[in-house]
Write a protein that holds these residues in place. Structure first.
Motif, PDB file in Angstrom:
ATOM      1  N   LEU A 471       0.821  -1.286  -0.061  1.00 21.17           N
ATOM      2  CA  LEU A 471       0.077  -0.068   0.070  1.00 21.17           C
ATOM      3  C   LEU A 471       0.916   1.150  -0.161  1.00 21.17           C
ATOM      4  O   LEU A 471       0.503   2.098  -0.662  1.00 21.17           O
ATOM      5  N   SER A 472       1.856   1.310   0.839  1.00 17.84           N
ATOM      6  CA  SER A 472       2.674   2.517   1.018  1.00 17.84           C
ATOM      7  C   SER A 472       3.354   3.182   0.190  1.00 17.84           C
ATOM      8  O   SER A 472       3.996   2.477  -0.753  1.00 17.84           O
ATOM      9  N   ASP A 473       3.422   4.549   0.209  1.00 15.12           N
ATOM     10  CA  ASP A 473       4.378   5.250  -0.680  1.00 15.12           C
ATOM     11  C   ASP A 473       5.650   5.134   0.038  1.00 15.12           C
ATOM     12  O   ASP A 473       6.857   5.628  -0.526  1.00 15.12           O
ATOM     13  N   ARG A 474       5.496   5.414   1.236  1.00 20.34           N
ATOM     14  CA  ARG A 474       6.588   5.542   2.059  1.00 20.34           C
ATOM     15  C   ARG A 474       6.558   4.824   3.540  1.00 20.34           C
ATOM     16  O   ARG A 474       5.151   4.888   3.846  1.00 20.34           O
ATOM     17  N   ILE A 475       7.538   4.266   3.755  1.00 18.04           N
ATOM     18  CA  ILE A 475       7.189   3.335   5.085  1.00 18.04           C
ATOM     19  C   ILE A 475       8.101   3.617   6.134  1.00 18.04           C
ATOM     20  O   ILE A 475       9.348   3.777   6.056  1.00 18.04           O
ATOM     21  N   LEU A 476       7.341   3.711   7.239  1.00 19.12           N
ATOM     22  CA  LEU A 476       7.956   3.993   8.513  1.00 19.12           C
ATOM     23  C   LEU A 476       8.239   3.026   9.267  1.00 19.12           C
ATOM     24  O   LEU A 476       6.826   2.277   9.479  1.00 19.12           O
ATOM     25  N   VAL A 477       9.144   2.517  10.194  1.00 21.93           N
ATOM     26  CA  VAL A 477       9.162   1.436  11.106  1.00 21.93           C
ATOM     27  C   VAL A 477       9.107   1.899  12.290  1.00 21.93           C
ATOM     28  O   VAL A 477      10.022   2.671  12.720  1.00 21.93           O
ATOM     29  N   MET A 478       8.477   1.490  13.335  1.00 19.35           N
ATOM     30  CA  MET A 478       8.435   1.721  14.699  1.00 19.35           C
ATOM     31  C   MET A 478       9.012   0.817  15.390  1.00 19.35           C
ATOM     32  O   MET A 478       8.856  -0.512  15.250  1.00 19.35           O
ATOM     33  N   PHE A 479       9.833   0.816  16.502  1.00 22.01           N
ATOM     34  CA  PHE A 479      10.281  -0.041  17.200  1.00 22.01           C
ATOM     35  C   PHE A 479      10.240   0.557  18.867  1.00 22.01           C
ATOM     36  O   PHE A 479      11.050   1.690  18.849  1.00 22.01           O
ATOM     37  N   ALA A 480       9.905  -0.141  19.815  1.00 21.72           N
ATOM     38  CA  ALA A 480       9.903   0.450  20.911  1.00 21.72           C
ATOM     39  C   ALA A 480       9.446   1.995  21.045  1.00 21.72           C
ATOM     40  O   ALA A 480      10.347   2.704  21.831  1.00 21.72           O
ATOM     41  N   GLY A 481       8.382   2.669  20.478  1.00 24.82           N
ATOM     42  CA  GLY A 481       7.949   3.712  20.492  1.00 24.82           C
ATOM     43  C   GLY A 481       8.679   4.751  19.576  1.00 24.82           C
ATOM     44  O   GLY A 481       8.178   5.830  19.761  1.00 24.82           O
ATOM     45  N   ARG A 482       9.815   4.255  18.959  1.00 24.70           N
ATOM     46  CA  ARG A 482      10.681   5.394  18.373  1.00 24.70           C
ATOM     47  C   ARG A 482      10.286   4.860  16.808  1.00 24.70           C
ATOM     48  O   ARG A 482       9.994   3.748  16.325  1.00 24.70           O
ATOM     49  N   VAL A 483      10.292   5.946  15.836  1.00 24.41           N
ATOM     50  CA  VAL A 483      10.257   5.697  14.375  1.00 24.41           C
ATOM     51  C   VAL A 483      11.755   5.154  14.094  1.00 24.41           C
ATOM     52  O   VAL A 483      12.784   6.128  14.393  1.00 24.41           O
ATOM     53  N   VAL A 484      12.319   4.002  13.791  1.00 18.49           N
ATOM     54  CA  VAL A 484      13.595   3.736  13.662  1.00 18.49           C
ATOM     55  C   VAL A 484      14.154   3.791  12.199  1.00 18.49           C
ATOM     56  O   VAL A 484      15.067   3.267  11.801  1.00 18.49           O
ATOM     57  N   GLY A 485      13.261   4.007  11.263  1.00 23.43           N
ATOM     58  CA  GLY A 485      13.611   3.863   9.876  1.00 23.43           C
ATOM     59  C   GLY A 485      12.469   4.439   9.006  1.00 23.43           C
ATOM     60  O   GLY A 485      11.356   4.376   9.424  1.00 23.43           O
ATOM     61  N   GLU A 486      12.962   5.032   7.808  1.00 20.15           N
ATOM     62  CA  GLU A 486      12.119   5.133   6.879  1.00 20.15           C
ATOM     63  C   GLU A 486      12.528   4.650   5.494  1.00 20.15           C
ATOM     64  O   GLU A 486      13.914   4.627   5.215  1.00 20.15           O
ATOM     65  N   ARG A 487      11.819   3.793   4.923  1.00 23.83           N
ATOM     66  CA  ARG A 487      12.131   3.478   3.625  1.00 23.83           C
ATOM     67  C   ARG A 487      10.961   3.430   2.434  1.00 23.83           C
ATOM     68  O   ARG A 487       9.850   3.768   2.843  1.00 23.83           O
ATOM     69  N   GLY A 488      11.601   3.274   1.107  1.00 28.75           N
ATOM     70  CA  GLY A 488      10.555   3.266   0.013  1.00 28.75           C
ATOM     71  C   GLY A 488       9.788   1.917   0.031  1.00 28.75           C
ATOM     72  O   GLY A 488      10.172   0.904   0.842  1.00 28.75           O
ATOM     73  N   PRO A 489       8.847   2.069  -0.707  1.00 31.45           N
ATOM     74  CA  PRO A 489       8.059   0.658  -0.868  1.00 31.45           C
ATOM     75  C   PRO A 489       8.903  -0.508  -1.432  1.00 31.45           C
ATOM     76  O   PRO A 489       8.475  -1.672  -1.490  1.00 31.45           O
ATOM     77  N   GLU A 490      10.118  -0.091  -2.017  1.00 32.04           N
ATOM     78  CA  GLU A 490      10.788  -1.079  -2.382  1.00 32.04           C
ATOM     79  C   GLU A 490      11.578  -2.107  -1.591  1.00 32.04           C
ATOM     80  O   GLU A 490      12.080  -2.905  -1.870  1.00 32.04           O
ATOM     81  N   ALA A 491      11.552  -1.369  -0.380  1.00 29.41           N
ATOM     82  CA  ALA A 491      12.304  -2.180   0.800  1.00 29.41           C
ATOM     83  C   ALA A 491      11.999  -3.597   0.958  1.00 29.41           C
ATOM     84  O   ALA A 491      10.769  -4.079   0.701  1.00 29.41           O
ATOM     85  N   THR A 492      13.087  -4.595   1.030  1.00 29.63           N
ATOM     86  CA  THR A 492      12.661  -5.898   1.247  1.00 29.63           C
ATOM     87  C   THR A 492      12.166  -6.306   2.560  1.00 29.63           C
ATOM     88  O   THR A 492      12.377  -5.528   3.400  1.00 29.63           O
ATOM     89  N   GLU A 493      11.514  -7.343   2.322  1.00 31.81           N
ATOM     90  CA  GLU A 493      10.988  -7.949   3.860  1.00 31.81           C
ATOM     91  C   GLU A 493      11.993  -7.814   4.898  1.00 31.81           C
ATOM     92  O   GLU A 493      11.709  -7.821   6.000  1.00 31.81           O
ATOM     93  N   GLY A 494      13.108  -8.811   4.532  1.00 29.74           N
ATOM     94  CA  GLY A 494      14.158  -8.747   5.429  1.00 29.74           C
ATOM     95  C   GLY A 494      14.776  -7.424   6.069  1.00 29.74           C
ATOM     96  O   GLY A 494      14.942  -7.384   7.243  1.00 29.74           O
ATOM     97  N   GLU A 495      14.823  -6.678   5.187  1.00 26.41           N
ATOM     98  CA  GLU A 495      15.219  -5.316   5.721  1.00 26.41           C
ATOM     99  C   GLU A 495      14.252  -4.716   6.627  1.00 26.41           C
ATOM    100  O   GLU A 495      14.801  -4.361   7.768  1.00 26.41           O
ATOM    101  N   LEU A 496      12.911  -4.547   6.350  1.00 23.79           N
ATOM    102  CA  LEU A 496      11.968  -4.145   7.164  1.00 23.79           C
ATOM    103  C   LEU A 496      12.043  -5.002   8.588  1.00 23.79           C
ATOM    104  O   LEU A 496      11.812  -4.475   9.629  1.00 23.79           O
ATOM    105  N   GLY A 497      12.046  -6.167   8.325  1.00 24.85           N
ATOM    106  CA  GLY A 497      12.053  -7.164   9.634  1.00 24.85           C
ATOM    107  C   GLY A 497      13.176  -6.964  10.679  1.00 24.85           C
ATOM    108  O   GLY A 497      12.871  -6.925  11.745  1.00 24.85           O
ATOM    109  N   LEU A 498      14.220  -6.521   9.975  1.00 27.77           N
ATOM    110  CA  LEU A 498      15.313  -6.320  10.925  1.00 27.77           C
ATOM    111  C   LEU A 498      15.028  -4.989  11.670  1.00 27.77           C
ATOM    112  O   LEU A 498      15.332  -4.773  12.860  1.00 27.77           O
TER     113      LEU A 498
END
Lengths: 510, 379
Positions: A471-498
């Motif tokens: 869905l996303s045009d931009r992906i923010l990843v949250m961990f422990a209350g913080r936004v720990v990264g921003e990626r484009g929709p092409e980010a791999t699952e492994g990358e986001l999973g980490l």
């Protein structure tokens, strides 16, 4: 094929006039992992409840290890070596692991011998299956992945040879899920039989030996996993071809409509749930927030929608601040063009006891369109509800029907129709397709993209990585209350999973 | 598939099931009557004849029913907002105080049709006030409404005892009650309506409060299902989280609902005070507030159900009094047992027979139990 561990023959089960299971036949070979997939309401859970003794089949036969058996309580099931790991854990939160494991299997009033026996037995199980967990840890202090292990240990402690797992990965990070799969494979190698209920087709492909597909109470197919494809299974589940990835064009991001700056939110115990989070959402884009459940996404949504008090920071809606004291009037925010599809539609987004038409105005019930003085304009409400039913293909199309009687997907459509049809400038959506079946997921995704294409700012929070990625045009990843990264929709699952597991974050910090 | 049982057609839900529950209650009550050595069939005949057999009986039954309609509505309004108002008893008692103040000061100078509206307002206002305090404590301090309203019943009783043996008691009187009201504060009787049907009435307290109760039942139906306020109350009642999400203020809705509930309870006092006794005496509410809980539950929180349940309880009161009079072995306590059985089967065990009835309906006519709805090809 090896000897069957479980055979279900001609199982029928009706609730009143509803036939939840019709003439089901299922055979699970000993020492294999067998997957059962199907949409919500296809009858998977009913079937497993019959096997575990929660329900009685109206007709049909159950055989365990080749012998016909009658299972009328879960104790019967346990005695036959059947264990179940429920989707919602059946653990006592303030008990220790050990206490939970012996619960229901205590042998003496003073627990002394039970505890000693349980301790050595747990020790053995942990070594044998790699199920490490501290027996003296209190459940509520353990992460969900470990709580699930306790559930598995509970079943094994009771001598389970056949393990049923109901949607086991819903609450896990990708890494935790991988670990679970390793454990399941180990259990299989030791000769245990595993039945895995899930709606995640990728998991089926990854771990099962054989898979059965259920649709509308019937067993439509059983396949050897190696010989089938995700596409075929999805088609069998819904009875037609489905898009697993949404088609969408390039986004044309416009002006900033929602802006979050240095937002910090604490829960009622004073624990920081959202930690100094900042981001913008522009008109014409979908921003997805990925993360394992419980990393602050829910609190973030609630703070933005004015329901939860924020400690500090500011949120600007179309350039004007939102009251973050927790006393904001969600009605006023709606007037300012903020629509909110909450994560929990059963308790927040809908009143299940209401008729469909009553829910179609929830939150907008003080809108002049639906009122005549202090009275509700019943005709206008009904006309409006019928209109939305048509546009969103809500089934059954009866606005007088109680909302609880709609399926999960249709309930979600009721909420979405209500929020989207108000033509909001900003739409925030929590778990857009949680508990929603495949057909409706496709519909909901298309609608969200249509909103984006109309120039709305859309913020989506989901624990389903696939959904966020498609869905996303931009992906923010949250961990422990913080936004720990921003990626484009092409980010791999492994990358986001980490990122979701906080790994990259910690490395970056070092 | 969200509900384990298919649903029933409305007539069975609201008509058949209560009727079955009620019949079972009476059958069990019959066994109790047998135990004390009386003939249960004769007892049933006396009970029903006492309540509906003669004009006087009907008038008494409806008089009691009037009281129970008010208290039943009071409990129901709060219940729709998920507030269990146990304080109807005390709110009615304090409502009586409001009536007393109006009547004692105006009965010598004004006719009933001027005093009556003022007394309605006073009764409602005093009752609402007695509901407001627990509501405020619940909304702002989180004190549980069940506990506070029970305590407020005792406070109300103590306040009234103080007033009725002190300031409100006429000098020189030995009875703990106000002086009798003058004709200006006596409400017209409705016995002529029953006499229209040819029944004879010696003396019965049925008065125009019965009509007021019916009007209130209609207004409460309107409030709950047709107004924005009622919608908000029901939303909060089903799900406080959904109410918060929808922008409904918790404080405002709790206080409003409890004040309406208290006002209805207060208005109950009009019936015995202005319609019958023409004074305010100690313990004039005599448990009608608690009966209201049973009436509201049995009436399934719907005004029509409440009116019917109130008439049933009116019948038990009136017929029960006759029964105790006619059958010496059956004391007043026996009637309480019968009432308790009705509450047990119609209230507490409301759903006991439902699965069987549903299975029956499903096998006879699948369509009637909403098969289409459940089998609709939902996405």
């Amino acid at each position: 094929m090896a000897q069957a561990a479980i055979e279900l023959i001609g199982i029928n089960k009706s609730f009143g006039a509803v036939r939840a299971n019709r003439d089901i036949n299922l055979e699970v070979a000993r020492g294999t992992i067998h997957g059962i997939v199907g949409e919500n309401g296809a009858g998977k859970s009913t079937l497993m409840s019959i096997l575990y003794g929660f329900y009685q089949a109206d007709s049909g036969e159950i055989r365990v290890g080749g012998k016909p058996v009658s299972i009328s309580t879960s104790n019967d099931a346990i005695a036959l070596g059947i264990g179940m790991v429920h989707q919602h854990f059946m653990l006592v939160d303030n008990f220790t692991v050990l206490e939970n494991v012996i619960l229901g299997a205590e042998n003496d009033a003073l627990l002394k011998s039970s505890i000693a026996k349980a301790r050595s037995e747990l020790d053995r199980l942990e070594r044998e299956y790699g199920l490490e967990v501290d027996p003296d840890a209190v459940i509520e202090e353990l992460p969900v992945g470990l709580q699930q292990r306790v559930e598995i240990l509970k079943a094994l402690y009771r001598g389970a040879e056949i393990l049923i797992l109901d949607e086991p990965t819903g609450v896990l990070t990708p890494a935790e899920a991988d670990h679970l799969f390793r454990i399941l494979k180990q259990l299989k190698d030791q000769g245990k039989t595993i039945v895995l209920i899930t709606h995640k087709l990728r998991e089926i492909m990854a771990i099962t030996d054989t898979v059965s597909v259920m649709r509308q109470g019937t067993m439509v197919a059983t396949r050897v996993t190696k010989e089938t494809t995700v596409g075929e299974l999805a088609e069998l589940m819904v009875g037609r071809r489905v898009l697993l990835r949404v088609e969408k064009g390039q986004s044309e991001a416009g002006a900033v409509k929602l802006s979050v700056k240095n937002l910090t939110v604490k829960d009622s115990r004073g624990v920081t749930m959202v930690d100094n989070v900042s981001f913008d959402v522009r008109g014409g884009e979908i921003v997805g927030i990925a993360g394992v459940a419980g990393n602050g996404q829910s609190e973030l949504l609630e703070a933005i929608s004015g329901i939860r008090h924020a400690v500090s920071g500011e949120v600007m809606l179309e350039g004007k601040p939102i009251d973050l004291t927790g006393k904001a009037d969600p009605g006023e925010l709606r007037d300012r063009g903020l629509a909110h599809v909450p994560e929990d539609r059963h308790h927040v987004g809908l009143v299940l006891a209401f008729e469909e038409n009553e829910n179609s105005i929830l939150g907008y019930h003080d809108d002049e369109r639906y009122l005549k003085g202090p009275f509700l304009d019943v005709d206008a409400i009904m006309a409006d509800a019928k209109d939305k039913i048509e546009k969103y293909d809500i089934r059954p199309g009866n606005p007088r029907l109680k909302t609880a009687n709609f399926s999960g997907g249709n309930q979600q459509k009721i909420v979405l129709a209500r929020e989207m049809e108000q033509d909001p400038g900003v739409l925030i959506v929590g778990q857009p397709t949680r508990g929603v079946d495949v057909g409706a997921i496709e519909f909901i995704h298309k609608r969200l993209i249509a909103m984006r294409d109309q120039g709305k700012a859309v913020l989506v929070v989901s624990v389903e990585l696939d959904e966020i990625r498609s869905l996303s045009d931009r992906i923010l990843v949250m961990f422990a209350g913080r936004v720990v990264g921003e990626r484009g929709p092409e980010a791999t699952e492994g990358e986001l999973g980490l990122l979701m597991a906080g790994v990259e974050h910690q490395e970056a910090a070092e | 598939m969200s509900t384990p049982y298919a649903k029933l057609p409305a007539w069975a839900d609201y008509g058949l099931i209560p009727l079955i529950n009620l019949s079972v209650a009476f059958i069990v009550a019959g066994f109790v009557v047998m135990l004390v050595g009386e003939n249960p069939f004769r007892a049933a005949v006396i009970l029903v004849e006492g309540a509906f057999g003669k004009g006087t009986g009907i008038a008494f039954t409806l008089f009691y029913a009037t009281t129970f309609i008010f208290t039943g509505l009071s409990v129901a309004v709060a219940a729709h907002c998920s507030l269990f108002n146990i304080g109807t008893e005390g709110q009615a008692y304090i409502g009586g105080l409001g009536i007393a103040l109006v009547c004692l000061s105006l009965d010598s100078v004004m006719p009933w049709w001027v005093i009556f509206p003022i007394a309605i307002v006073a009764a409602a206002a005093f009752g609402a006030l007695w509901g407001l305090i627990p509501a405020y404590l619940q909304a702002k301090r989180g004190s549980h409404i069940v506990i506070t309203t029970i305590m407020f019943n005792f406070i109300a009783a103590s306040v009234m005892v103080y007033l009725l043996v002190g300031p409100l008691k006429p000098a020189g009187s030995q009875a703990p009650q106000t002086r009798n009201f003058l004709a200006g504060a006596e409400l017209p009787k409705l016995n002529w309506i029953i006499e229209l049907f040819g029944a004879k009435i010696r003396s019965a307290p049925l008065n125009i409060c019965f009509l007021l109760a019916l009007v209130m039942a209609f207004l409460i139906w309107l409030l709950i299902w047709r107004t924005r306020l009622g919608y908000e109350m029901r939303t909060y009642g089903h799900s406080p989280k959904a109410a918060r999400y929808a922008g409904i203020s918790e404080t405002r809705i709790i206080i409003t609902a409890m004040m309406i509930s208290g006002a209805l309870a207060g208005m109950m006092a009009l019936n015995p005070v202005m319609g019958d006794q023409h004074n305010v005496a100690i313990d004039f509410v005599s448990g009608a507030g608690y009966v209201g809980i049973a009436v509201a539950l049995m009436g399934r929180l719907h005004p029509v159900g409440i009116v019917l349940a109130a008439i049933l309880f009116g019948m038990l009161y009136q017929g029960g009094a006759e029964l105790a009079f006619e059958m010496p072995a059956i004391s007043r306590d026996m009637i309480v047992i019968i009432q308790g059985l009705v509450i047990l089967f119609a209230g507490a065990l409301e759903h006991m027979f439902r699965p069987y009835i549903q299975a029956l309906f499903a096998s006879v006519s699948p369509k009637s139990v909403g098969m289409q709805a459940v089998n609709g090809k939902g996405a």
